[in-house]
Design a protein around this motif. Sequence first.
Motif, short mmCIF file in Angstrom:
data_model
loop_
_atom_site.label_atom_id
_atom_site.label_comp_id
_atom_site.label_asym_id
_atom_site.label_seq_id
_atom_site.Cartn_x
_atom_site.Cartn_y
_atom_site.Cartn_z
N THR A 133 0.80 -1.23 0.00
CA THR A 133 0.00 0.00 0.00
C THR A 133 0.83 1.28 0.00
OG1 THR A 133 -0.16 -0.04 2.41
CG2 THR A 133 -1.95 -1.09 1.18
N GLU A 134 2.10 1.21 0.44
CA GLU A 134 2.87 2.44 0.63
C GLU A 134 4.05 2.63 -0.33
OE1 GLU A 134 1.41 4.50 2.63
OE2 GLU A 134 0.04 2.95 3.33
N SER A 135 4.52 1.56 -0.99
CA SER A 135 5.71 1.68 -1.82
C SER A 135 5.43 2.46 -3.11
CB SER A 135 6.26 0.30 -2.18
OG SER A 135 7.46 0.43 -2.92
N ASP A 136 6.39 3.30 -3.51
CA ASP A 136 6.28 4.06 -4.74
C ASP A 136 6.85 3.29 -5.93
OD1 ASP A 136 4.99 6.46 -3.91
OD2 ASP A 136 6.83 7.05 -2.88
N CYS A 137 7.07 2.01 -5.77
CA CYS A 137 7.57 1.15 -6.86
C CYS A 137 6.42 0.29 -7.36
CB CYS A 137 8.71 0.26 -6.34
SG CYS A 137 9.38 -0.88 -7.57
N SER A 138 6.41 -0.02 -8.65
CA SER A 138 5.34 -0.88 -9.19
C SER A 138 5.39 -2.28 -8.58
CB SER A 138 5.43 -0.95 -10.71
OG SER A 138 6.68 -1.46 -11.10
N SER A 139 6.51 -2.65 -7.95
CA SER A 139 6.60 -3.96 -7.27
C SER A 139 5.63 -4.02 -6.08
CB SER A 139 8.03 -4.24 -6.80
OG SER A 139 8.40 -3.34 -5.77
N ALA A 140 5.03 -2.90 -5.71
CA ALA A 140 4.03 -2.89 -4.64
C ALA A 140 2.94 -3.91 -4.92
CB ALA A 140 3.40 -1.49 -4.51
N ARG A 141 2.63 -4.12 -6.21
CA ARG A 141 1.59 -5.07 -6.60
C ARG A 141 1.95 -6.49 -6.17
NH1 ARG A 141 2.81 -1.91 -11.47
NH2 ARG A 141 1.08 -0.54 -11.92
N LYS A 142 3.24 -6.72 -5.92
CA LYS A 142 3.70 -8.05 -5.52
C LYS A 142 4.29 -8.00 -4.11
CE LYS A 142 6.46 -8.30 -9.17
NZ LYS A 142 6.22 -7.16 -10.02
N GLY A 143 3.78 -7.10 -3.28
CA GLY A 143 4.28 -6.99 -1.91
C GLY A 143 5.73 -6.54 -1.86
N GLY A 144 6.16 -5.82 -2.92
CA GLY A 144 7.54 -5.32 -2.97
C GLY A 144 8.53 -6.31 -3.56
#
Length: 194
Positions: A133-144
């Motif tokens: 929910t907080e990461s500014d990377c598109s990997s946020a979709r995969k829990g980072g």
Amino acid sequence: MSSSETGLPDGWEVRRSNTKNLPYYFHASTKDSRWEPPAGTDSDKLKTYMAQHHSSKGVAPAAFAATEGKIRCAHLLVKHRDSRRPASWREPNITRTKEEARDLIQIYQGQIRAYEEGAPNDDPKSLSELATTESDCSSARKGGDLGFFGQGDMQKEFEQAAFALKKGEVSDIVETASGIHLIQRLVRHEHASI
């Protein structure tokens, strides 16, 4: 899917890329498609929607298969206005200062430490939960989760910190041209996702 549910401006919707298996933003009338949310997006609504509908827990694509000499990490990225690309899926135009980004990541670091140590905290969370929910990377979709990578694949500061971690360990704060990171070296799972 209504724009009121996603927080996207009228005409925009979230779709999933067949090639990358990642969500992206699409405008049906103009045929405009992009990885970053369009201007006018309600970031809070989008965050909630993405966490509910596009978190990929349990999905382990082939790109996440182990390879010799490579490690697997997840990270939480907080960008600032001086980042190499000051935009993300959460905010189309990031205006926070580097100091504000550092303050934010220190809050996340406290939540992660409390989670790891089982210590009392108002809101203990794993790096993966926060990244979603907080990461500014598109990997946020995969829990980072960044998958497996080797020497020379990442920015130098990121790579040095990542390769120095023991499995399961979370780094201290790491600064790169992309922004400010917390990195976790993931433990390999042969038949399960992280």
